[in-house]
Design a protein around this motif. Structure first.
Motif, mmCIF file in Angstrom:
data_model
loop_
_atom_site.group_PDB
_atom_site.id
_atom_site.type_symbol
_atom_site.label_atom_id
_atom_site.label_comp_id
_atom_site.label_asym_id
_atom_site.label_seq_id
_atom_site.Cartn_x
_atom_site.Cartn_y
_atom_site.Cartn_z
ATOM 1 N N THR A 121 44.285 42.793 34.904
ATOM 2 C CA THR A 121 43.699 41.513 35.314
ATOM 3 C C THR A 121 42.184 41.582 35.490
ATOM 4 O O THR A 121 41.594 40.642 36.018
ATOM 5 N N TYR A 122 41.566 42.672 35.061
ATOM 6 C CA TYR A 122 40.114 42.785 35.172
ATOM 7 C C TYR A 122 39.364 41.618 34.519
ATOM 8 O O TYR A 122 38.340 41.178 35.050
ATOM 9 N N PRO A 123 39.787 41.090 33.375
ATOM 10 C CA PRO A 123 39.009 40.008 32.738
ATOM 11 C C PRO A 123 38.784 38.792 33.626
ATOM 12 O O PRO A 123 37.782 38.089 33.455
ATOM 13 N N SER A 177 31.764 42.478 43.995
ATOM 14 C CA SER A 177 32.056 43.426 45.070
ATOM 15 C C SER A 177 32.960 44.559 44.587
ATOM 16 O O SER A 177 32.739 45.730 44.938
ATOM 17 N N THR A 178 33.977 44.258 43.791
ATOM 18 C CA THR A 178 34.842 45.321 43.273
ATOM 19 C C THR A 178 34.118 46.155 42.225
ATOM 20 O O THR A 178 34.333 47.361 42.125
ATOM 21 N N TYR A 179 33.255 45.520 41.448
ATOM 22 C CA TYR A 179 32.456 46.264 40.472
ATOM 23 C C TYR A 179 31.499 47.219 41.180
ATOM 24 O O TYR A 179 31.289 48.360 40.749
ATOM 25 N N LEU A 180 30.916 46.760 42.305
ATOM 26 C CA LEU A 180 30.066 47.644 43.107
ATOM 27 C C LEU A 180 30.849 48.828 43.645
ATOM 28 O O LEU A 180 30.333 49.957 43.703
ATOM 29 N N TYR A 181 32.080 48.585 44.064
ATOM 30 C CA TYR A 181 32.899 49.665 44.605
ATOM 31 C C TYR A 181 33.147 50.740 43.543
ATOM 32 O O TYR A 181 33.021 51.931 43.825
ATOM 33 N N PRO A 230 46.322 37.963 33.458
ATOM 34 C CA PRO A 230 44.972 37.582 33.920
ATOM 35 C C PRO A 230 44.836 36.093 34.211
ATOM 36 O O PRO A 230 44.090 35.697 35.107
ATOM 37 N N GLY A 231 45.559 35.261 33.463
ATOM 38 C CA GLY A 231 45.434 33.827 33.675
ATOM 39 C C GLY A 231 45.985 33.339 34.994
ATOM 40 O O GLY A 231 45.638 32.228 35.437
ATOM 41 N N GLN A 281 30.104 39.661 33.032
ATOM 42 C CA GLN A 281 31.510 39.248 33.106
ATOM 43 C C GLN A 281 31.965 39.134 34.553
ATOM 44 O O GLN A 281 32.593 38.139 34.945
ATOM 45 N N VAL A 282 31.643 40.141 35.374
ATOM 46 C CA VAL A 282 32.047 40.081 36.777
ATOM 47 C C VAL A 282 31.249 39.004 37.519
ATOM 48 O O VAL A 282 31.740 38.416 38.492
ATOM 49 N N PHE A 283 30.036 38.736 37.072
ATOM 50 C CA PHE A 283 29.248 37.666 37.691
ATOM 51 C C PHE A 283 29.899 36.306 37.438
ATOM 52 O O PHE A 283 29.995 35.472 38.357
#
Length: 328
Positions: free
Chosen positions: A273-275, A281-285, A185-186, A99-101
């Motif tokens: 707004t995560y979706p 980068s934020t997922y790595l954090y 999110p949109g 999803q983050v990709f």
């Protein structure tokens, strides 16, 4: 008593006088050493930048080894035990990662498509302005956001789009209900790309304005003699003249395609707004710093770096074959 006499040689058969041979040609190593000794003041200016890249860019690459080792805070610097591709398999089978990709690809693509042409267009428009005072004013206003901190840019953006902010007040004048831009999110991709254009467009015009000064004026004169109007002069003279600069910056932007602005996204997004806002980068954090899964985060970061390397190498090769301009 007679003395022997040597017979004179026929004319044209005398041995040529011995002459000194050509001086030895300096080798490439000798030439470089002479240049270094002659221009050592200029080369000394590169020492600090080289040290910076060595200490903060190349030496940290050694830490990528923990992507294949089990790392625990407080333990060995390079991990406790070898686990191979365990963490690679973990993120390849993680639905959250994909999803983050996808979000990274969306934001990176929108940023490249929307932000790359704007400085070119702005530079072309400023190049047509003949009033120096107006040109300087527009340049100063467009450059200013670049010198603002990302924290200030994010704060201004959130305040402008707040429920009681100027944008919603303007919508209220036209009879619209307030829109919760920061929580929808949109709207996040539009907000992020719009703030990127506002912050980077003016500063990006500097290189293009400098490239425009190198275009030969005789080419414009020849185009005018041939009956070309201003649009055709821009298309057939100006754009080809700055094409090397455009291609170089495009390759660099493609190389950073996956590295979407971490700081700005971290300041603008929220769990609602995560979706659409959560990127690699934020997922790595969150996975590496907040959850202490450093090996897992290192594996994802290495995967992202490999994709970036493939992208910039492919863009460079494609540019060399199509337009004859490349970085290397």
């Amino acid at each position: 008593m007679s003395t022997p006499t040597r017979s004179a040689s026929p004319p044209g058969t005398e041995d040529p006088p011995a002459t000194a041979g050509p001086p030895p040609r300096p080798t490439a190593r000798t030439g470089r050493w002479r240049t270094l000794r002659r221009e050592w003041q200029l080369y000394s200016l590169a020492v600090l930048p080289l040290l910076f890249f060595l200490v903060f860019r190349y030496l940290p690459m050694i830490g990528n080894v923990i992507a294949f080792r089990r790392f625990e805070p407080g333990g060995s610097l390079f991990g406790e035990s070898w686990v191979g591709l365990r963490y690679v398999r973990m993120f390849l089978t993680d639905p959250t990662f994909w999803q983050v990709f996808r979000n990274t690809l969306w934001l990176g693509g929108l940023t490249l498509v929307c932000c790359f042409p704007v400085p070119i267009v702005l530079a072309l428009l400023l190049n047509e302005v003949r009033r120096r005072s107006l040109k300087r004013f527009v340049q100063s206003v467009s450059y200013l956001p670049h010198f603002l901190s990302i924290v200030i840019v994010a704060g201004v953006t959130l305040q402008m789009l707040a429920s009681d902010g100027p944008v919603n007040h303007l919508l209220g004048w036209f009879g619209h209900d307030p829109v919760r831009f920061a929580q929808e999110p949109g709207w996040f991709r539009t907000i992020f790309v719009g703030s990127e254009i506002w912050q980077t467009a003016g500063w990006g015009t500097i290189l293009y304005l400098a490239a425009l000064t190198t275009v030969d004026e005789d080419l414009y004169e020849a185009a005018r003699i041939d009956g070309a109007n201003r649009w055709r002069q821009i298309w057939h003279v100006t754009l080809p003249g700055i094409r090397p600069t455009m291609i170089t910056l495009l390759i660099l932007n493609i190389g950073t395609f996956m590295a979407v602005g971490f700081e700005k996204i971290l300041l603008l997004y929220n769990p609602l707004t995560y979706p659409t806002a959560d990127v690699i980068s934020t997922y790595l954090y969150r996975a590496g710093v907040e959850s202490n899964s450093f090996s897992y985060a290192a594996a994802i970061g290495l995967f992202e770096a490999v994709i970036g390397l493939v992208l910039i190498a492919s863009a460079n090769q494609l540019s060399r074959r199509t337009v004859g301009t490349s970085l290397w």
